[in-house]
Design a protein around this motif. Structure first.
Motif, PDB file in Angstrom:
ATOM      1  N   ARG A   1      37.755  45.081  48.238  1.00 48.37           N
ATOM      2  CA  ARG A   1      38.510  43.831  48.374  1.00 48.37           C
ATOM      3  C   ARG A   1      38.544  42.974  47.105  1.00 48.37           C
ATOM      4  O   ARG A   1      38.961  41.827  47.140  1.00 48.37           O
ATOM      5  CB  ARG A   1      38.030  43.024  49.561  1.00 48.37           C
ATOM      6  N   THR A   2      38.098  43.511  45.982  1.00 51.27           N
ATOM      7  CA  THR A   2      38.152  42.800  44.707  1.00 51.27           C
ATOM      8  C   THR A   2      39.599  42.725  44.223  1.00 51.27           C
ATOM      9  O   THR A   2      40.359  43.675  44.379  1.00 51.27           O
ATOM     10  CB  THR A   2      37.319  43.554  43.643  1.00 51.27           C
ATOM     11  N   ARG A   3      39.972  41.596  43.628  1.00 51.00           N
ATOM     12  CA  ARG A   3      41.296  41.458  43.008  1.00 51.00           C
ATOM     13  C   ARG A   3      41.237  42.073  41.616  1.00 51.00           C
ATOM     14  O   ARG A   3      40.360  41.741  40.811  1.00 51.00           O
ATOM     15  CB  ARG A   3      41.696  39.985  42.883  1.00 51.00           C
ATOM     16  N   LEU A   4      42.149  43.002  41.327  1.00 49.73           N
ATOM     17  CA  LEU A   4      42.225  43.669  40.042  1.00 49.73           C
ATOM     18  C   LEU A   4      43.612  43.434  39.444  1.00 49.73           C
ATOM     19  O   LEU A   4      44.482  42.885  40.110  1.00 49.73           O
ATOM     20  CB  LEU A   4      41.975  45.168  40.215  1.00 49.73           C
TER      21      LEU A   4
ATOM     22  N   ARG B   1      44.760  44.457  45.172  1.00 51.17           N
ATOM     23  CA  ARG B   1      43.472  44.330  45.853  1.00 51.17           C
ATOM     24  C   ARG B   1      42.873  45.711  46.108  1.00 51.17           C
ATOM     25  O   ARG B   1      43.539  46.609  46.599  1.00 51.17           O
ATOM     26  CB  ARG B   1      43.626  43.598  47.179  1.00 51.17           C
TER      27      ARG B   1
ATOM     28  N   ALA C   1      35.028  49.763  41.566  1.00 48.94           N
ATOM     29  CA  ALA C   1      34.988  48.304  41.741  1.00 48.94           C
ATOM     30  C   ALA C   1      34.625  48.021  43.200  1.00 48.94           C
ATOM     31  O   ALA C   1      34.784  48.885  44.062  1.00 48.94           O
ATOM     32  CB  ALA C   1      36.333  47.677  41.397  1.00 48.94           C
ATOM     33  N   ALA C   2      34.157  46.819  43.457  1.00 46.33           N
ATOM     34  CA  ALA C   2      33.764  46.437  44.813  1.00 46.33           C
ATOM     35  C   ALA C   2      34.984  46.328  45.737  1.00 46.33           C
ATOM     36  O   ALA C   2      36.078  45.968  45.293  1.00 46.33           O
ATOM     37  CB  ALA C   2      33.026  45.102  44.779  1.00 46.33           C
TER      38      ALA C   2
ATOM     39  N   ALA D   1      39.788  45.134  35.194  1.00 45.06           N
ATOM     40  CA  ALA D   1      38.897  44.306  36.006  1.00 45.06           C
ATOM     41  C   ALA D   1      39.354  42.855  36.036  1.00 45.06           C
ATOM     42  O   ALA D   1      39.144  42.155  37.024  1.00 45.06           O
ATOM     43  CB  ALA D   1      37.468  44.386  35.476  1.00 45.06           C
ATOM     44  N   ASN D   2      39.999  42.391  34.959  1.00 42.24           N
ATOM     45  CA  ASN D   2      40.484  41.008  34.913  1.00 42.24           C
ATOM     46  C   ASN D   2      41.692  40.905  33.998  1.00 42.24           C
ATOM     47  O   ASN D   2      42.029  41.851  33.294  1.00 42.24           O
ATOM     48  CB  ASN D   2      39.373  40.055  34.461  1.00 42.24           C
TER      49      ASN D   2
END
Length: 75
Positions: free
Chosen positions: A38-41, A17, A35-36, A55-56
């Protein structure tokens, strides 16, 4: 040596995260990643010892979006 995409797909992956400070923890240090908050990476530990942040989740049908890489070049 295989293609860089194959190298990314065939390694150890874990979910990570993004922090509120715009950084992710890697091996006891925090690195800035675009990346934003709290984004899941996806944190990837490659067979050559290098680390990547994607990113994914990797997919063999499309190139992964590489946000950060630490260590030897994959190609």
């Amino acid at each position: 040596m295989g293609d860089a995409v194959d190298e990314i797909v065939e390694q150890e992956r874990t979910s990570i995260r993004m922090g509120d400070d715009g950084r992710v923890p890697i091996a006891g240090q925090r690195y800035k990643v675009s990346a934003a908050s709290r984004t899941r990476l996806v944190h990837c530990l490659h067979t050559n010892g290098s680390t990547s942040i994607l990113a994914n989740k990797p997919d063999k049908k499309q190139r992964p979006q590489l946000l950060f890489h630490l260590g030897p070049k994959l190609v």
